[in-house]
Design a protein around this motif. Sequence first.
Motif, short mmCIF file in Angstrom:
data_model
loop_
_atom_site.label_atom_id
_atom_site.label_comp_id
_atom_site.label_asym_id
_atom_site.label_seq_id
_atom_site.Cartn_x
_atom_site.Cartn_y
_atom_site.Cartn_z
N ARG A 193 -7.08 -7.98 -0.16
CA ARG A 193 -5.65 -7.90 0.31
C ARG A 193 -4.58 -8.24 -1.10
NH1 ARG A 193 -4.65 -11.53 4.69
NH2 ARG A 193 -6.25 -12.80 4.03
N SER A 194 -3.65 -7.72 -1.16
CA SER A 194 -2.87 -7.97 -2.20
C SER A 194 -1.94 -9.03 -2.00
CB SER A 194 -1.86 -6.72 -2.57
OG SER A 194 -1.08 -7.01 -3.45
N ARG A 195 -1.87 -9.95 -3.00
CA ARG A 195 -0.68 -11.09 -3.07
C ARG A 195 0.66 -10.82 -3.56
NH1 ARG A 195 -2.99 -15.99 -2.00
NH2 ARG A 195 -4.97 -16.23 -2.10
N ASP A 196 0.91 -9.86 -4.41
CA ASP A 196 2.02 -9.19 -5.03
C ASP A 196 2.83 -8.17 -4.10
OD1 ASP A 196 1.42 -11.03 -7.04
OD2 ASP A 196 0.48 -9.33 -8.35
N ASN A 197 1.85 -7.25 -3.47
CA ASN A 197 2.21 -6.32 -2.85
C ASN A 197 2.30 -6.23 -1.41
OD1 ASN A 197 3.77 -3.59 -2.53
ND2 ASN A 197 2.31 -2.58 -3.79
N ARG A 198 2.93 -7.23 -0.74
CA ARG A 198 2.50 -7.29 0.78
C ARG A 198 3.76 -7.21 1.46
NH1 ARG A 198 -0.51 -12.91 1.87
NH2 ARG A 198 -1.92 -11.63 0.88
N VAL A 199 3.66 -6.60 2.74
CA VAL A 199 4.67 -6.65 3.72
C VAL A 199 4.31 -7.83 4.81
CG1 VAL A 199 6.23 -5.58 5.15
CG2 VAL A 199 5.54 -4.58 3.02
N ILE A 200 3.21 -7.56 5.40
CA ILE A 200 2.80 -8.62 6.42
C ILE A 200 1.54 -9.32 5.79
CG2 ILE A 200 1.78 -8.38 8.86
CD1 ILE A 200 3.34 -6.12 9.40
N ALA A 201 0.19 -8.39 5.61
CA ALA A 201 -0.81 -9.16 5.20
C ALA A 201 -1.41 -8.79 3.98
CB ALA A 201 -1.89 -9.15 6.31
N GLY A 202 -0.87 -7.91 3.40
CA GLY A 202 -1.13 -7.11 2.00
C GLY A 202 -2.42 -5.96 2.31
N ILE A 203 -2.76 -5.64 3.25
CA ILE A 203 -3.72 -4.82 3.65
C ILE A 203 -3.43 -3.51 2.73
CG2 ILE A 203 -5.12 -3.41 5.26
CD1 ILE A 203 -5.70 -6.28 5.40
N LEU A 204 -2.53 -2.98 3.11
CA LEU A 204 -2.15 -1.53 2.66
C LEU A 204 -1.57 -1.57 0.99
CD1 LEU A 204 0.28 -0.18 5.45
CD2 LEU A 204 -2.21 0.14 5.04
N GLY A 205 -1.12 -2.76 0.63
CA GLY A 205 -0.90 -3.00 -0.84
C GLY A 205 -2.47 -3.18 -1.61
N GLY A 206 -3.17 -3.66 -1.03
CA GLY A 206 -4.70 -3.98 -1.55
C GLY A 206 -5.38 -2.37 -1.68
N ILE A 207 -5.38 -1.73 -0.61
CA ILE A 207 -5.84 -0.28 -0.41
C ILE A 207 -5.26 0.45 -1.70
CG2 ILE A 207 -6.03 1.68 0.78
CD1 ILE A 207 -6.33 0.01 3.34
N THR A 248 3.80 2.58 -1.11
CA THR A 248 4.75 3.29 -0.35
C THR A 248 4.01 4.35 0.42
OG1 THR A 248 6.74 2.64 -1.70
CG2 THR A 248 7.06 4.27 0.15
N LEU A 249 3.41 5.21 -0.47
CA LEU A 249 2.69 6.33 -0.07
C LEU A 249 1.71 5.96 0.98
CD1 LEU A 249 1.91 9.49 -0.17
CD2 LEU A 249 0.59 8.98 -2.03
N VAL A 250 0.96 5.00 0.85
CA VAL A 250 0.02 4.54 1.60
C VAL A 250 0.45 3.89 2.85
CG1 VAL A 250 -2.15 2.66 1.85
CG2 VAL A 250 -1.72 3.66 -0.43
N ARG A 251 1.47 3.56 2.81
CA ARG A 251 2.21 2.96 4.18
C ARG A 251 2.55 4.08 4.99
NH1 ARG A 251 4.34 -1.40 0.26
NH2 ARG A 251 3.29 -3.17 0.73
N ILE A 252 3.37 5.01 4.47
CA ILE A 252 3.58 6.30 4.94
C ILE A 252 2.45 6.97 5.63
CG2 ILE A 252 4.80 8.53 4.89
CD1 ILE A 252 6.48 7.59 2.61
N ILE A 253 1.48 7.19 4.89
CA ILE A 253 0.09 7.67 5.41
C ILE A 253 -0.21 7.00 6.64
CG2 ILE A 253 -2.16 8.12 5.16
CD1 ILE A 253 -1.45 9.11 2.17
N PHE A 254 -0.20 5.54 6.58
CA PHE A 254 -0.71 4.65 7.50
C PHE A 254 0.23 4.91 9.10
CE2 PHE A 254 -0.83 0.49 9.99
CZ PHE A 254 -1.97 0.59 10.26
#
Length: 87
Positions: free
Chosen positions: A9-23, A32-38
């Motif tokens: 899980r990302s520490r730098d690129n997180r909105v809630i828990a950093g799951i999508l930033g880590g992916i 942003t692309l990963v968040r849109i896909i999710f």
Amino acid sequence: MTKHKKLTRSRDNRVIAGILGGIANYFNWDATLVRIIFVVLGFLPVLPGILVYIIAWVLIPDEPRQTHYYSDGSRKDVTPDDYDDRP
């Protein structure tokens, strides 16, 4: 020697828990692309997005904390230039 990537899980690129930033970091994609896909996949009745996110939050470990300030691990001289010009 190759460095193996680890999904964290990302520490730098997180909105809630950093799951999508880590992916996004793992696959070298834009977060942003990963968040849109999710969000788009979350509307499908086959994939309950919130449940998948919560399970990933539990299973994926947090990214390790950075223990030093410089990425190469070297020490830097922080002495002011006018240190020898004391009265």
